[in-house]
Design a protein around this motif. Structure first.
Motif, PDB file in Angstrom:
ATOM      1  N   GLY A  18       0.818  -1.206   0.000  1.00  0.00           N
ATOM      2  CA  GLY A  18       0.000   0.000   0.000  1.00  0.00           C
ATOM      3  C   GLY A  18       0.849   1.251   0.000  1.00  0.00           C
ATOM      4  N   GLY A  19       0.173   2.358   0.127  1.00  0.00           N
ATOM      5  CA  GLY A  19       0.883   3.616   0.084  1.00  0.00           C
ATOM      6  C   GLY A  19       1.068   4.079  -1.342  1.00  0.00           C
ATOM      7  N   SER A  20       1.516   5.289  -1.486  1.00  0.00           N
ATOM      8  CA  SER A  20       1.579   5.884  -2.812  1.00  0.00           C
ATOM      9  C   SER A  20       2.803   5.436  -3.598  1.00  0.00           C
ATOM     10  CB  SER A  20       1.581   7.407  -2.696  1.00  0.00           C
ATOM     11  OG  SER A  20       2.675   7.802  -1.897  1.00  0.00           O
ATOM     12  N   SER A  21       3.673   4.630  -2.994  1.00  0.00           N
ATOM     13  CA  SER A  21       4.887   4.243  -3.686  1.00  0.00           C
ATOM     14  C   SER A  21       4.647   3.176  -4.744  1.00  0.00           C
ATOM     15  CB  SER A  21       5.935   3.748  -2.692  1.00  0.00           C
ATOM     16  OG  SER A  21       5.451   2.618  -2.016  1.00  0.00           O
ATOM     17  N   SER A  22       3.493   2.511  -4.702  1.00  0.00           N
ATOM     18  CA  SER A  22       3.238   1.469  -5.681  1.00  0.00           C
ATOM     19  C   SER A  22       1.829   1.576  -6.254  1.00  0.00           C
ATOM     20  CB  SER A  22       3.441   0.092  -5.061  1.00  0.00           C
ATOM     21  OG  SER A  22       2.590  -0.069  -3.954  1.00  0.00           O
ATOM     22  N   PRO A  23       1.492   2.716  -6.864  1.00  0.00           N
ATOM     23  CA  PRO A  23       0.133   2.897  -7.383  1.00  0.00           C
ATOM     24  C   PRO A  23      -0.199   1.933  -8.520  1.00  0.00           C
ATOM     25  CG  PRO A  23       1.572   4.641  -8.146  1.00  0.00           C
ATOM     26  CD  PRO A  23       2.341   3.857  -7.128  1.00  0.00           C
ATOM     27  N   ALA A  24       0.819   1.397  -9.193  1.00  0.00           N
ATOM     28  CA  ALA A  24       0.552   0.532 -10.334  1.00  0.00           C
ATOM     29  C   ALA A  24      -0.257  -0.695  -9.928  1.00  0.00           C
ATOM     30  CB  ALA A  24       1.861   0.104 -10.974  1.00  0.00           C
ATOM     31  N   ALA A  25      -0.154  -1.116  -8.690  1.00  0.00           N
ATOM     32  CA  ALA A  25      -0.843  -2.311  -8.241  1.00  0.00           C
ATOM     33  C   ALA A  25      -2.350  -2.152  -8.274  1.00  0.00           C
ATOM     34  CB  ALA A  25      -0.377  -2.678  -6.836  1.00  0.00           C
ATOM     35  N   THR A  26      -2.848  -0.911  -8.288  1.00  0.00           N
ATOM     36  CA  THR A  26      -4.292  -0.708  -8.227  1.00  0.00           C
ATOM     37  C   THR A  26      -4.916  -0.545  -9.607  1.00  0.00           C
ATOM     38  OG1 THR A  26      -4.060   1.675  -8.040  1.00  0.00           O
ATOM     39  CG2 THR A  26      -4.069   0.423  -5.983  1.00  0.00           C
ATOM     40  N   PHE A  27      -4.113  -0.493 -10.650  1.00  0.00           N
ATOM     41  CA  PHE A  27      -4.662  -0.299 -11.987  1.00  0.00           C
ATOM     42  C   PHE A  27      -5.270  -1.577 -12.520  1.00  0.00           C
ATOM     43  CE2 PHE A  27      -1.089   3.013 -12.758  1.00  0.00           C
ATOM     44  CZ  PHE A  27      -1.743   3.902 -11.935  1.00  0.00           C
ATOM     45  N   ALA A  28      -6.214  -1.418 -13.433  1.00  0.00           N
ATOM     46  CA  ALA A  28      -6.729  -2.573 -14.156  1.00  0.00           C
ATOM     47  C   ALA A  28      -5.551  -3.238 -14.870  1.00  0.00           C
ATOM     48  CB  ALA A  28      -7.773  -2.135 -15.171  1.00  0.00           C
ATOM     49  N   PRO A  29      -5.553  -4.578 -14.920  1.00  0.00           N
ATOM     50  CA  PRO A  29      -4.379  -5.271 -15.451  1.00  0.00           C
ATOM     51  C   PRO A  29      -4.033  -4.894 -16.886  1.00  0.00           C
ATOM     52  CG  PRO A  29      -6.148  -6.824 -14.895  1.00  0.00           C
ATOM     53  CD  PRO A  29      -6.578  -5.462 -14.426  1.00  0.00           C
ATOM     54  N   ASN A  30      -5.043  -4.534 -17.655  1.00  0.00           N
ATOM     55  CA  ASN A  30      -4.779  -4.202 -19.057  1.00  0.00           C
ATOM     56  C   ASN A  30      -4.864  -2.700 -19.309  1.00  0.00           C
ATOM     57  OD1 ASN A  30      -7.464  -4.021 -18.555  1.00  0.00           O
ATOM     58  ND2 ASN A  30      -8.125  -4.935 -20.489  1.00  0.00           N
ATOM     59  N   ALA A  31      -4.774  -1.912 -18.259  1.00  0.00           N
ATOM     60  CA  ALA A  31      -4.941  -0.468 -18.420  1.00  0.00           C
ATOM     61  C   ALA A  31      -3.851   0.130 -19.304  1.00  0.00           C
ATOM     62  CB  ALA A  31      -4.919   0.215 -17.057  1.00  0.00           C
ATOM     63  N   MET A  32      -4.261   1.121 -20.075  1.00  0.00           N
ATOM     64  CA  MET A  32      -3.327   1.914 -20.860  1.00  0.00           C
ATOM     65  C   MET A  32      -2.764   2.967 -19.908  1.00  0.00           C
ATOM     66  SD  MET A  32      -1.906   2.655 -23.727  1.00  0.00           S
ATOM     67  CE  MET A  32      -2.785   1.331 -24.562  1.00  0.00           C
ATOM     68  N   ILE A  55     -11.789   0.815 -23.119  1.00  0.00           N
ATOM     69  CA  ILE A  55     -10.359   0.922 -22.820  1.00  0.00           C
ATOM     70  C   ILE A  55     -10.173   1.616 -21.479  1.00  0.00           C
ATOM     71  CG2 ILE A  55      -8.154   1.880 -23.593  1.00  0.00           C
ATOM     72  CD1 ILE A  55      -9.389   1.809 -26.473  1.00  0.00           C
ATOM     73  N   ALA A  56      -9.464   0.955 -20.582  1.00  0.00           N
ATOM     74  CA  ALA A  56      -9.171   1.531 -19.268  1.00  0.00           C
ATOM     75  C   ALA A  56      -7.887   2.349 -19.363  1.00  0.00           C
ATOM     76  CB  ALA A  56      -9.007   0.426 -18.236  1.00  0.00           C
ATOM     77  N   LYS A  82     -12.334  12.590 -19.131  1.00  0.00           N
ATOM     78  CA  LYS A  82     -11.276  13.530 -18.751  1.00  0.00           C
ATOM     79  C   LYS A  82     -10.676  13.048 -17.444  1.00  0.00           C
ATOM     80  CE  LYS A  82     -10.235  18.422 -18.014  1.00  0.00           C
ATOM     81  NZ  LYS A  82     -10.761  19.800 -18.143  1.00  0.00           N
ATOM     82  N   LEU A  83      -9.377  12.897 -17.450  1.00  0.00           N
ATOM     83  CA  LEU A  83      -8.676  12.528 -16.219  1.00  0.00           C
ATOM     84  C   LEU A  83      -7.876  13.739 -15.746  1.00  0.00           C
ATOM     85  CD1 LEU A  83      -7.356   8.947 -17.114  1.00  0.00           C
ATOM     86  CD2 LEU A  83      -9.521   9.607 -16.060  1.00  0.00           C
ATOM     87  N   VAL A  84      -7.747  13.861 -14.435  1.00  0.00           N
ATOM     88  CA  VAL A  84      -7.029  14.989 -13.847  1.00  0.00           C
ATOM     89  C   VAL A  84      -6.076  14.463 -12.778  1.00  0.00           C
ATOM     90  CG1 VAL A  84      -7.236  17.172 -12.595  1.00  0.00           C
ATOM     91  CG2 VAL A  84      -9.024  16.498 -14.233  1.00  0.00           C
ATOM     92  N   SER A  90       0.346  11.641  -7.943  1.00  0.00           N
ATOM     93  CA  SER A  90      -1.092  11.358  -7.991  1.00  0.00           C
ATOM     94  C   SER A  90      -1.448  10.604  -9.269  1.00  0.00           C
ATOM     95  CB  SER A  90      -1.905  12.635  -7.861  1.00  0.00           C
ATOM     96  OG  SER A  90      -1.723  13.459  -8.982  1.00  0.00           O
ATOM     97  N   THR A  91      -2.545   9.879  -9.193  1.00  0.00           N
ATOM     98  CA  THR A  91      -3.004   9.115 -10.344  1.00  0.00           C
ATOM     99  C   THR A  91      -4.503   9.314 -10.512  1.00  0.00           C
ATOM    100  OG1 THR A  91      -3.477   7.131  -9.047  1.00  0.00           O
ATOM    101  CG2 THR A  91      -1.260   7.324  -9.949  1.00  0.00           C
ATOM    102  N   ASP A  92      -5.002   9.052 -11.701  1.00  0.00           N
ATOM    103  CA  ASP A  92      -6.439   9.058 -11.955  1.00  0.00           C
ATOM    104  C   ASP A  92      -6.707   7.936 -12.945  1.00  0.00           C
ATOM    105  OD1 ASP A  92      -9.078   9.805 -11.807  1.00  0.00           O
ATOM    106  OD2 ASP A  92      -8.873  11.567 -13.101  1.00  0.00           O
ATOM    107  N   THR A  93      -7.881   7.352 -12.843  1.00  0.00           N
ATOM    108  CA  THR A  93      -8.217   6.266 -13.749  1.00  0.00           C
ATOM    109  C   THR A  93      -9.618   6.485 -14.308  1.00  0.00           C
ATOM    110  OG1 THR A  93      -9.076   4.914 -11.940  1.00  0.00           O
ATOM    111  CG2 THR A  93      -6.781   4.563 -12.547  1.00  0.00           C
ATOM    112  N   GLY A  94      -9.863   5.913 -15.472  1.00  0.00           N
ATOM    113  CA  GLY A  94     -11.171   6.008 -16.094  1.00  0.00           C
ATOM    114  C   GLY A  94     -11.177   5.138 -17.325  1.00  0.00           C
ATOM    115  N   SER A  95     -12.360   4.948 -17.881  1.00  0.00           N
ATOM    116  CA  SER A  95     -12.424   4.147 -19.095  1.00  0.00           C
ATOM    117  C   SER A  95     -13.348   4.805 -20.102  1.00  0.00           C
ATOM    118  CB  SER A  95     -12.880   2.719 -18.784  1.00  0.00           C
ATOM    119  OG  SER A  95     -14.186   2.733 -18.263  1.00  0.00           O
ATOM    120  N   VAL A  96     -13.140   4.451 -21.350  1.00  0.00           N
ATOM    121  CA  VAL A  96     -13.903   5.041 -22.439  1.00  0.00           C
ATOM    122  C   VAL A  96     -13.981   4.004 -23.555  1.00  0.00           C
ATOM    123  CG1 VAL A  96     -11.826   6.083 -23.464  1.00  0.00           C
ATOM    124  CG2 VAL A  96     -14.081   7.075 -23.946  1.00  0.00           C
ATOM    125  N   THR A  97     -15.086   4.039 -24.288  1.00  0.00           N
ATOM    126  CA  THR A  97     -15.247   3.111 -25.404  1.00  0.00           C
ATOM    127  C   THR A  97     -14.872   3.813 -26.703  1.00  0.00           C
ATOM    128  OG1 THR A  97     -16.997   1.913 -24.262  1.00  0.00           O
ATOM    129  CG2 THR A  97     -16.884   1.657 -26.648  1.00  0.00           C
TER     130      THR A  97
END
Ligand SMILES: [Cu+2]
Length: 122
Positions: A18-32, A55-56, A82-84, A90-97
């Motif tokens: 946890g913590g902000s040092s490993s944000p990649a762990a929370t992304f969808a596995p196939n996220a762009m 697409i995530a 729109k991601l901010v 910091s990170t932001d996530t979202g998906s769009v078709t």
């Protein structure tokens, strides 16, 4: 050999603690994953190709100022996406078709017109 390297990577990712040092762990596995880097740039000039459909996206800030991520095609913004990202780390996530085509990734913060990348959907 490749499989064991991937397994090791998954183990490392899953025990980030946890913590902000490993944000990649929370992304969808196939996220762009798109990263904003210092001097108002994206980390690469072309993303994809990625399959058409839903697409995530994961947007990561390695810069120290606020950035946005929008998608356009032929200078027309893709609606409802729109991601901010505010500060560094910091990170932001979202998906769009999206259907197949060549898109532009942009940051619409004033003065950030240099932030452009091509995104290929096939
Ligand atoms: Cu920006």
């Amino acid at each position: 050999m490749i499989l064991s390297a991937m397994t090791l990577g998954a183990l490392l990712a899953s025990c980030g603690g946890g913590g902000s040092s490993s944000p990649a762990a929370t992304f969808a596995p196939n996220a762009m994953v798109v990263t904003a880097v210092p001097s108002l740039r994206f980390d690469v000039v072309q993303y994809g190709p990625t399959p058409a459909g839903n697409i995530a996206f994961a947007y990561v800030n390695q810069d120290t100022v606020r950035h946005t991520l929008i998608i356009a095609k032929d200078d027309v913004k893709v609606a409802n996406f729109k991601l901010v990202i505010g500060k560094k780390g910091s990170t932001d996530t979202g998906s769009v078709t999206l259907e197949a085509g060549t898109y532009q990734l942009l940051c619409d913060v004033p003065g950030h017109a240099n932030m452009k990348a091509t995104f290929v959907v096939q």
